[in-house]
Design an enzyme around this catalytic site. Sequence first.
Site, mmCIF file in Angstrom:
data_model
loop_
_atom_site.group_PDB
_atom_site.id
_atom_site.type_symbol
_atom_site.label_atom_id
_atom_site.label_comp_id
_atom_site.label_asym_id
_atom_site.label_seq_id
_atom_site.Cartn_x
_atom_site.Cartn_y
_atom_site.Cartn_z
ATOM 1 N N ASN A 1 56.618 1.283 1.579
ATOM 2 C CA ASN A 1 57.794 2.060 1.961
ATOM 3 C C ASN A 1 57.992 2.201 3.465
ATOM 4 O O ASN A 1 59.011 2.725 3.903
ATOM 5 C CB ASN A 1 57.727 3.452 1.323
ATOM 6 C CG ASN A 1 57.746 3.382 -0.184
ATOM 7 O OD1 ASN A 1 57.958 2.327 -0.775
ATOM 8 N ND2 ASN A 1 57.515 4.507 -0.823
ATOM 9 N N TYR A 13 45.462 -1.882 -5.557
ATOM 10 C CA TYR A 13 46.725 -2.627 -5.572
ATOM 11 C C TYR A 13 46.529 -4.139 -5.455
ATOM 12 O O TYR A 13 47.483 -4.895 -5.577
ATOM 13 C CB TYR A 13 47.630 -2.175 -4.421
ATOM 14 C CG TYR A 13 48.018 -0.724 -4.484
ATOM 15 C CD1 TYR A 13 48.869 -0.255 -5.478
ATOM 16 C CD2 TYR A 13 47.529 0.189 -3.553
ATOM 17 C CE1 TYR A 13 49.226 1.086 -5.544
ATOM 18 C CE2 TYR A 13 47.881 1.525 -3.607
ATOM 19 C CZ TYR A 13 48.726 1.966 -4.607
ATOM 20 O OH TYR A 13 49.074 3.284 -4.663
ATOM 21 N N HIS A 24 53.351 -6.031 -7.390
ATOM 22 C CA HIS A 24 54.006 -5.567 -6.165
ATOM 23 C C HIS A 24 53.350 -6.178 -4.927
ATOM 24 O O HIS A 24 53.923 -6.134 -3.846
ATOM 25 C CB HIS A 24 53.929 -4.043 -6.118
ATOM 26 C CG HIS A 24 55.117 -3.371 -5.509
ATOM 27 N ND1 HIS A 24 56.393 -3.895 -5.508
ATOM 28 C CD2 HIS A 24 55.228 -2.166 -4.880
ATOM 29 C CE1 HIS A 24 57.222 -3.056 -4.916
ATOM 30 N NE2 HIS A 24 56.542 -2.008 -4.516
ATOM 31 N N ASN A 61 61.972 -0.832 -2.037
ATOM 32 C CA ASN A 61 61.726 0.111 -0.940
ATOM 33 C C ASN A 61 61.242 -0.565 0.341
ATOM 34 O O ASN A 61 61.566 -0.114 1.440
ATOM 35 C CB ASN A 61 60.723 1.177 -1.373
ATOM 36 C CG ASN A 61 61.318 2.110 -2.412
ATOM 37 O OD1 ASN A 61 62.513 2.357 -2.428
ATOM 38 N ND2 ASN A 61 60.478 2.616 -3.295
#
Length: 187
Positions: free
Chosen positions: A66, A15, A20, A112
Amino acid sequence: MKYLIVGLGNIGPQYRNTRHNIGFMVLDALAKASNLVFTDRRYGEVTSFSVKGRGLILLKPSTFMNLSGNAVRYWMQKEKIPLERVLIIVDDIALPFGTLRLKGKGSDAGHNGLRHIAATLGTQEYARLRFGIGNDFPQGGQVDYVLGDFNEEECEKLPERLEQAGEIVKSFCLAGINLTMNQYNKK
């Protein structure tokens, strides 16, 4: 006076450079500019520094996006930082790439991380710096887009936008949210 600056993202090398994770990237740029190193602590990687007498605690939650609210709540309580001195840095597909918008409150807009923070804190009334990542994806392609890497053109512009985001963070702590919004949201 202490401030908690939280950059949202997901942990793990897969990631690291994704859209994001722009919250992590903003904090990494701030830390690099001041020769700071993050240390692995409870609920995330943390470092801190001072700007004109204001203590900034930078937090990259290790809870995954999240569950970001758990890290925010823990560090607010641990450092005794009130909600008005918390700033969340988050990616936003509703804004064109590189657009920076500081807001004092708002909805989660389907994000989220913001949704979990609001649920955990019991309010949407916290400051957030929205970093535009654009929305150049086909219908149904949102997840792949936000979890994808920046394109070549975006990568060229990214260092300047990260630096600008860092200036907004410092201004938020020094001048307050209203003056900072007036100065930077116009650009």
